[in-house]
Write a protein that holds these residues in place. Structure first.
Motif, PDB file in Angstrom:
ATOM      1  N   THR A 185       0.550  -1.422   0.300  1.00 55.70           N
ATOM      2  CA  THR A 185      -0.029   0.253  -0.100  1.00 55.70           C
ATOM      3  C   THR A 185       0.569   1.543   0.095  1.00 55.70           C
ATOM      4  O   THR A 185       0.232   2.360  -0.311  1.00 55.70           O
ATOM      5  N   GLU A 206       5.268  -9.654  -8.323  1.00 54.60           N
ATOM      6  CA  GLU A 206       5.151  -7.719  -8.432  1.00 54.60           C
ATOM      7  C   GLU A 206       6.741  -7.485  -8.314  1.00 54.60           C
ATOM      8  O   GLU A 206       6.583  -8.124  -6.291  1.00 54.60           O
ATOM      9  N   PHE A 229       7.917  -4.008  -6.440  1.00 53.73           N
ATOM     10  CA  PHE A 229       7.644  -2.961  -6.377  1.00 53.73           C
ATOM     11  C   PHE A 229       8.533  -1.519  -5.904  1.00 53.73           C
ATOM     12  O   PHE A 229       8.138  -0.731  -6.389  1.00 53.73           O
ATOM     13  N   PHE A 263       9.172  -1.072 -10.026  1.00 55.57           N
ATOM     14  CA  PHE A 263       8.117  -0.637 -10.959  1.00 55.57           C
ATOM     15  C   PHE A 263       7.949  -2.046 -11.914  1.00 55.57           C
ATOM     16  O   PHE A 263       7.723  -1.897 -12.665  1.00 55.57           O
ATOM     17  N   GLY A 307       4.566  -2.880 -13.078  1.00 57.88           N
ATOM     18  CA  GLY A 307       3.883  -1.163 -12.558  1.00 57.88           C
ATOM     19  C   GLY A 307       2.307  -1.427 -13.034  1.00 57.88           C
ATOM     20  O   GLY A 307       1.891  -0.783 -13.561  1.00 57.88           O
ATOM     21  N   ASP A 363      -0.998  -0.636 -12.130  1.00 59.47           N
ATOM     22  CA  ASP A 363      -1.816   0.366 -10.725  1.00 59.47           C
ATOM     23  C   ASP A 363      -3.016  -0.099 -11.844  1.00 59.47           C
ATOM     24  O   ASP A 363      -3.666  -0.883 -12.092  1.00 59.47           O
ATOM     25  N   PRO A 364      -4.203   0.313 -10.382  1.00 56.18           N
ATOM     26  CA  PRO A 364      -5.471   0.206 -10.077  1.00 56.18           C
ATOM     27  C   PRO A 364      -6.578  -0.151 -11.964  1.00 56.18           C
ATOM     28  O   PRO A 364      -6.900  -0.231 -12.384  1.00 56.18           O
ATOM     29  N   ASP A 365      -5.587   0.899 -12.341  1.00 53.34           N
ATOM     30  CA  ASP A 365      -6.555   1.279 -14.023  1.00 53.34           C
ATOM     31  C   ASP A 365      -6.522   0.028 -14.880  1.00 53.34           C
ATOM     32  O   ASP A 365      -7.076  -0.655 -15.616  1.00 53.34           O
TER      33      ASP A 365
END
Length: 323
Positions: free
Chosen positions: A94, A280, A282, A285, A288, A290-292
């Motif tokens: 998070t 992943e 983090f 990256f 990478g 992301d939520p989208d």
């Protein structure tokens, strides 16, 4: 034509990350005597093969070259797992970017003073097509004279040197992840030595006087002995779905290793082990998501997938379709 089975050819035993061992393994992947070299050399020799009467030899080259593709996958995956996360990094999913690792450690500080910094700068903690010194793999390594005896002699030398190097890499690390893969490749190198030695014998070449095989005493390594006890050094796979390979005409009889085993080319391919995708990273990256992007992936996954027939060759048209 090559088909891919989503399984690794051998199990990679889990252990702690070890970037130094990962860099040593780069020699076995992208070095002059590494798996990328054997893969490309044998495949080019089989592609360029001339003389229909020599089909069993072409099939032997093709089968071993195909196996080497799986060895590139195995050793590359092993390198990635040895690099998978700094031992000190315990980032939170998070809050992965702005908070340093556990105890105030910088997530990628390990890259500054250990192993190959390019593993972290350009590969996102993954394998590279280079040797242990960072030199790029070169197609000039590939030997393909077009002369069968010369090529087989060179291949026997290549496998022998590769096995010697892997024995050295084995003795550089006690990491279980590294050793599980190194041990398997040591034994399969011996199987390929047996293949090329037996092929030379069928051509009347007394290779034992021309090219003595170095004694590595690899059976002293516990992981290697376990595989030798299974006879893995005396098996060669065809990787031939159509059962047209004639390599078994060569890979038969008593083993040139003089270990009392009989050469066996009756198996199409080893069973393999499940292949998993790493988590992943983090701090890199990578990838990478992301939520989208995750939402787009889920939307794609929710689409009904077309049925794929588990065979090769012409596919029957769908009902009502025109051709």
């Amino acid at each position: 034509m090559y088909l891919h089975v989503q399984r690794l050819i051998n199990e990679i035993v889990p252990d702690e990350p070890d970037p130094a061992a990962a860099n040593a393994l780069q020699e076995g992947l992208g070095g002059q005597f590494g798996e990328m070299r054997t893969m490309m050399q044998y495949l080019f020799q089989s592609i360029n093969f001339r003389g229909p009467a020599g089909k069993p030899y072409r099939d032997l080259l093709q089968g071993i070259g195909t196996e080497e593709i799986s060895h590139v996958e195995l050793i590359g995956t092993t390198i990635a797992r040895l690099l998978d996360g700094s031992p000190r990094y315990q980032g939170s999913p998070t809050d992965p970017l702005d908070t340093p690792g556990a105890g105030g450690a910088t997530p990628l500080a390990i890259a500054l003073d250990q192993s190959n910094i390019h593993h972290y700068l350009v590969a996102a903690q993954g394998a590279l097509p280079v040797d242990a010194a960072g030199n790029p793999w070169s197609g000039s390594y590939v030997y393909n004279s077009g002369n069968l005896v010369l090529d087989l002699l060179y291949n026997l030398m290549l496998e022998s040197t590769g096995r010697l190097q892997k024995c050295r890499i084995y003795e550089m690390t006690a990491n279980k992840t590294a050793r599980s893969t190194i041990a398997y490749l040591i034994v399969r190198d011996q199987a390929h030595e047996n293949a090329y030695a037996r092929a030379l014998e069928t051509l009347g070449v007394d290779w034992g006087k021309v090219l003595p095989i170095p004694k590595t005493n690899a059976e002293q390594f516990p992981e290697v002995k376990k595989l030798l006890d299974l006879g893995l050094q005396s098996k060669q796979y065809t990787f031939d779905l159509a059962a047209q390979s004639e390599a078994g005409k060569i890979y038969q009889g008593m083993s040139p290793s003089q270990d009392g085993t009989v050469l066996d080319a009756s198996e199409q391919a080893p069973e393999g082990v499940p292949s998993t995708i790493a988590a992943e990273r983090f701090e890199e990256f990578a990838p990478g998501l992301d939520p989208d992007l995750l939402a787009l992936i889920q939307a794609t996954a929710d689409l009904e997938m077309a049925d794929v027939q588990p065979l090769y060759g012409p596919v029957a048209p769908a009902p009502g379709a025109t051709t």
